[in-house]
Design an enzyme around this catalytic site. Structure first.
Site, PDB file in Angstrom:
ATOM      1  N   LYS A  67      -3.255  28.065 115.734  1.00  0.00           N
ATOM      2  CA  LYS A  67      -3.686  28.024 114.329  1.00  0.00           C
ATOM      3  C   LYS A  67      -2.500  27.538 113.521  1.00  0.00           C
ATOM      4  O   LYS A  67      -1.396  28.081 113.652  1.00  0.00           O
ATOM      5  CB  LYS A  67      -4.131  29.403 113.849  1.00  0.00           C
ATOM      6  CG  LYS A  67      -4.556  29.380 112.380  1.00  0.00           C
ATOM      7  CD  LYS A  67      -5.250  30.658 111.957  1.00  0.00           C
ATOM      8  CE  LYS A  67      -4.282  31.740 111.574  1.00  0.00           C
ATOM      9  NZ  LYS A  67      -4.934  32.882 110.906  1.00  0.00           N
ATOM     10  N   HIS A 138      -8.544  40.650  98.683  1.00  0.00           N
ATOM     11  CA  HIS A 138      -9.434  39.738  99.406  1.00  0.00           C
ATOM     12  C   HIS A 138      -9.832  40.295 100.769  1.00  0.00           C
ATOM     13  O   HIS A 138     -11.010  40.380 101.124  1.00  0.00           O
ATOM     14  CB  HIS A 138      -8.695  38.398  99.577  1.00  0.00           C
ATOM     15  CG  HIS A 138      -9.374  37.430 100.477  1.00  0.00           C
ATOM     16  ND1 HIS A 138     -10.535  36.778 100.109  1.00  0.00           N
ATOM     17  CD2 HIS A 138      -9.076  37.005 101.729  1.00  0.00           C
ATOM     18  CE1 HIS A 138     -10.898  35.984 101.103  1.00  0.00           C
ATOM     19  NE2 HIS A 138     -10.042  36.100 102.093  1.00  0.00           N
ATOM     20  N   GLN A 139      -8.829  40.711 101.539  1.00  0.00           N
ATOM     21  CA  GLN A 139      -9.078  41.103 102.923  1.00  0.00           C
ATOM     22  C   GLN A 139      -9.766  42.482 103.011  1.00  0.00           C
ATOM     23  O   GLN A 139     -10.523  42.744 103.946  1.00  0.00           O
ATOM     24  CB  GLN A 139      -7.724  41.095 103.642  1.00  0.00           C
ATOM     25  CG  GLN A 139      -7.765  41.051 105.131  1.00  0.00           C
ATOM     26  CD  GLN A 139      -8.614  39.969 105.755  1.00  0.00           C
ATOM     27  OE1 GLN A 139      -8.503  38.795 105.439  1.00  0.00           O
ATOM     28  NE2 GLN A 139      -9.504  40.376 106.658  1.00  0.00           N
ATOM     29  N   ASN A 160      -6.154  52.099  95.157  1.00  0.00           N
ATOM     30  CA  ASN A 160      -5.452  50.820  95.125  1.00  0.00           C
ATOM     31  C   ASN A 160      -4.353  50.854  94.078  1.00  0.00           C
ATOM     32  O   ASN A 160      -4.506  51.473  93.018  1.00  0.00           O
ATOM     33  CB  ASN A 160      -6.423  49.664  94.837  1.00  0.00           C
ATOM     34  CG  ASN A 160      -5.788  48.318  95.162  1.00  0.00           C
ATOM     35  OD1 ASN A 160      -5.177  48.156  96.214  1.00  0.00           O
ATOM     36  ND2 ASN A 160      -5.912  47.362  94.259  1.00  0.00           N
ATOM     37  N   SER A 199      -0.236  44.370 100.468  1.00  0.00           N
ATOM     38  CA  SER A 199       0.917  43.491 100.729  1.00  0.00           C
ATOM     39  C   SER A 199       2.220  44.141 100.287  1.00  0.00           C
ATOM     40  O   SER A 199       3.179  43.462  99.968  1.00  0.00           O
ATOM     41  CB  SER A 199       0.703  42.172  99.985  1.00  0.00           C
ATOM     42  OG  SER A 199       0.386  42.425  98.629  1.00  0.00           O
ATOM     43  N   GLY A 220      -1.975  45.641 106.819  1.00  0.00           N
ATOM     44  CA  GLY A 220      -1.308  44.763 105.854  1.00  0.00           C
ATOM     45  C   GLY A 220       0.068  44.282 106.275  1.00  0.00           C
ATOM     46  O   GLY A 220       0.527  43.236 105.849  1.00  0.00           O
ATOM     47  N   THR A 221       0.742  45.046 107.137  1.00  0.00           N
ATOM     48  CA  THR A 221       2.133  44.722 107.468  1.00  0.00           C
ATOM     49  C   THR A 221       2.185  43.710 108.609  1.00  0.00           C
ATOM     50  O   THR A 221       1.931  44.043 109.762  1.00  0.00           O
ATOM     51  CB  THR A 221       2.895  46.017 107.818  1.00  0.00           C
ATOM     52  OG1 THR A 221       2.904  46.834 106.641  1.00  0.00           O
ATOM     53  CG2 THR A 221       4.327  45.736 108.216  1.00  0.00           C
TER      54      THR A 221
HETATM   55  P1  NAD Z   1      -4.544  40.195  98.308  1.00  0.00           P
HETATM   56  O1  NAD Z   1      -3.430  39.537  97.555  1.00  0.00           O
HETATM   57  O2  NAD Z   1      -5.931  39.760  98.045  1.00  0.00           O
HETATM   58  O3  NAD Z   1      -4.472  41.783  98.048  1.00  0.00           O
HETATM   59  C1  NAD Z   1      -3.238  42.470  98.043  1.00  0.00           C
HETATM   60  C2  NAD Z   1      -3.488  43.956  98.034  1.00  0.00           C
HETATM   61  O4  NAD Z   1      -2.216  44.625  98.071  1.00  0.00           O
HETATM   62  C3  NAD Z   1      -4.207  44.459  96.805  1.00  0.00           C
HETATM   63  O5  NAD Z   1      -4.992  45.581  97.141  1.00  0.00           O
HETATM   64  C4  NAD Z   1      -3.048  44.863  95.894  1.00  0.00           C
HETATM   65  O6  NAD Z   1      -3.427  45.798  94.899  1.00  0.00           O
HETATM   66  C5  NAD Z   1      -2.126  45.497  96.918  1.00  0.00           C
HETATM   67  N1  NAD Z   1      -0.735  45.561  96.473  1.00  0.00           N
HETATM   68  C6  NAD Z   1       0.003  44.564  95.918  1.00  0.00           C
HETATM   69  N2  NAD Z   1       1.228  45.017  95.600  1.00  0.00           N
HETATM   70  C7  NAD Z   1       1.272  46.334  95.971  1.00  0.00           C
HETATM   71  C8  NAD Z   1       2.271  47.355  95.922  1.00  0.00           C
HETATM   72  N3  NAD Z   1       3.470  47.121  95.428  1.00  0.00           N
HETATM   73  N4  NAD Z   1       1.944  48.568  96.403  1.00  0.00           N
HETATM   74  C9  NAD Z   1       0.730  48.831  96.951  1.00  0.00           C
HETATM   75  N5  NAD Z   1      -0.253  47.907  97.009  1.00  0.00           N
HETATM   76  C10 NAD Z   1       0.020  46.682  96.532  1.00  0.00           C
HETATM   77  O7  NAD Z   1      -4.143  40.046  99.838  1.00  0.00           O
HETATM   78  P2  NAD Z   1      -5.093  40.170 101.121  1.00  0.00           P
HETATM   79  O8  NAD Z   1      -5.530  38.812 101.517  1.00  0.00           O
HETATM   80  O9  NAD Z   1      -6.092  41.225 100.899  1.00  0.00           O
HETATM   81  O10 NAD Z   1      -4.021  40.617 102.221  1.00  0.00           O
HETATM   82  C11 NAD Z   1      -3.455  41.914 102.187  1.00  0.00           C
HETATM   83  C12 NAD Z   1      -2.356  42.029 103.221  1.00  0.00           C
HETATM   84  O11 NAD Z   1      -2.889  41.849 104.527  1.00  0.00           O
HETATM   85  C13 NAD Z   1      -1.240  40.979 103.080  1.00  0.00           C
HETATM   86  O12 NAD Z   1      -0.004  41.625 103.293  1.00  0.00           O
HETATM   87  C14 NAD Z   1      -1.528  40.007 104.210  1.00  0.00           C
HETATM   88  O13 NAD Z   1      -0.364  39.343 104.658  1.00  0.00           O
HETATM   89  C15 NAD Z   1      -2.075  40.960 105.259  1.00  0.00           C
HETATM   90  N6  NAD Z   1      -2.900  40.322 106.309  1.00  0.00           N
HETATM   91  C16 NAD Z   1      -2.754  40.797 107.562  1.00  0.00           C
HETATM   92  C17 NAD Z   1      -3.510  40.252 108.586  1.00  0.00           C
HETATM   93  C18 NAD Z   1      -3.382  40.788 109.978  1.00  0.00           C
HETATM   94  O14 NAD Z   1      -3.889  40.187 110.918  1.00  0.00           O
HETATM   95  N7  NAD Z   1      -2.790  41.926 110.163  1.00  0.00           N
HETATM   96  C19 NAD Z   1      -4.411  39.213 108.315  1.00  0.00           C
HETATM   97  C20 NAD Z   1      -4.580  38.785 107.005  1.00  0.00           C
HETATM   98  C21 NAD Z   1      -3.815  39.352 105.989  1.00  0.00           C
END
Ligand code: NAD
Length: 321
Positions: A67, A138-139, A160, A199, A220-221
């Site tokens: 990818k 989003h996720q 959240n 994130s 998320g990590t």
């Molecule tokens: P997004 O930007 O749509 O959402 C971010 C989320 O994190 C929101 O709920 C926001 O309120 C929260 N957030 C932001 N700053 C914060 C803080 N300081 N303290 C606590 N919460 C906080 O992003 P997304 O697309 O939903 O992705 C979320 C996370 O998942 C990202 O870190 C992304 O890299 C990760 N991710 C992981 C995988 C995996 O396979 N593990 C796949 C996709 C995304």
């Protein structure tokens, strides 16, 4: 070569197909039939973008490829495009000839949701009733929708950092006919299953926010420095992951390992539970924690599955290449 454009993915890929693909590849990884190549991720010094490649080879599913893609933070405002952009390329493992090019944006969301869902299937208590969400971006909507299919949940609770985003997940609970309640982090002790998908670089979830018997999927990590849960929670839990090397370097376990609270050998592959070579949850009071870091093989597995569906439905575009 076959092309399955991004616009076709929503009509083709089902949550069930994504679940099966991801469960299968996690099992293959634990059986050493599939392996991920080292990840490349670079800040390219243009548009503040992060770009890279995640690849691998699944000998059981005969999926070889990568990818390519990443994160362009200004896409939405400048181009009305989503900020995450990716494309999957599949190759014939017998010849090396390119087999397919597949839109990877929605597939990434679906394969990530499938991963926490697989962990719930194999590690959560059967009688889990309360689903807890930390994150509402989003996720989070994808994770919640898939999770709710795994147990007979009666209620969704959510927290959240940006409370104004909570309606995103409330809507998913309502679609599933479940009540939704916004709670403080301390309220997460009511949850039988928790998914964290934020994130953040500073932990929101402390060890005492999670009750005995809970299954928590930390999704998320996926980068060095990010952290969603207090490292002490990992010491209280039995820790599982998609890929141990990623878990301890870029996943949630990086912090607990660095602080000497757990060792690499305390982190178990979820695939071993799927294959029956690790017993998984052993008591009703055990906390199980899945550190979902996201691996290239997940992307290849869902892409291979969607190519098959596209061919069946006659929507794969064939080009002479
Ligand atoms: P997004 O930007 O749509 O959402 C971010 C989320 O994190 C929101 O709920 C926001 O309120 C929260 N957030 C932001 N700053 C914060 C803080 N300081 N303290 C606590 N919460 C906080 O992003 P997304 O697309 O939903 O992705 C979320 C996370 O998942 C990202 O870190 C992304 O890299 C990760 N991710 C992981 C995988 C995996 O396979 N593990 C796949 C996709 C995304």
């Amino acid at each position: 070569m076959l092309i399955v454009p991004e616009r076709e993915i929503a009509n083709l890929m089902t949550r069930d197909a994504a679940f099966d693909a991801v469960e299968g590849v996690f099992a293959a990884m634990a059986a050493k039939d599939a392996y991920n190549f080292p990840v490349i991720r670079e800040a390219i010094g243009h548009e503040d973008a992060l770009y890279g490649f995640k690849g691998g080879f699944d000998k059981a599913g005969m999926a070889l490829g990568l990818k390519a893609g990443g994160y362009w933070p200004h896409n939405l405002e400048k181009h009305d495009l989503i900020n995450h952009q990716s494309t999957v390329f599949l190759f014939d493992p017998d010849t090396g000839k390119v087999r397919a090019m597949v839109g990877g944006n929605l597939l990434t969301a679906l394969r990530t949701a499938a991963a926490s869902s697989v962990s719930i299937k194999h590690l959560a208590r059967k009688d889990a009733k309360v689903m807890g969400m930390v994150g509402a971006g989003h996720q989070a909507t994808f994770q919640l929708r898939a999770a709710l299919e795994q147990r007979q949940f009666e209620k969704v609770i959510g927290w959240n950092y940006h409370p104004e985003m909570l309606p995103n997940i409330e809507k998913i609970a309502q679609e599933a006919g479940l009540p939704f309640e916004a709670v403080p982090l301390e309220g997460m002790t009511e949850a039988d299953v928790v998914i964290s998908i934020t994130s953040t670089f500073a932990p929101s979830i402390m060890a005492d926010h999670i009750s005995e018997g809970t299954h928590i999927a930390c999704m998320g990590t996926d980068t060095k420095g990010k952290q969603e849960v207090e490292a002490a929670l990992l010491a209280r839990s039995t820790v599982f992951t998609d890929e141990v090397a990623q878990s301890i370097s870029i996943g949630e376990a990086q912090h607990a390992v660095a602080q000497g609270l757990i060792r690499e050998s305390d982190v178990h592959q979820i695939g071993a539970v799927i294959n029956g070579t690790h017993k998984g949850r052993t008591s009703e009071s055990e906390i199980t924690l899945f550190d979902g870091t996201g691996v290239g093989l997940q992307d290849l597995a869902v892409a291979a599955s969607v190519v098959e569906l596209a061919v069946k439905k006659g929507v794969a575009i064939e080009v002479d290449f």
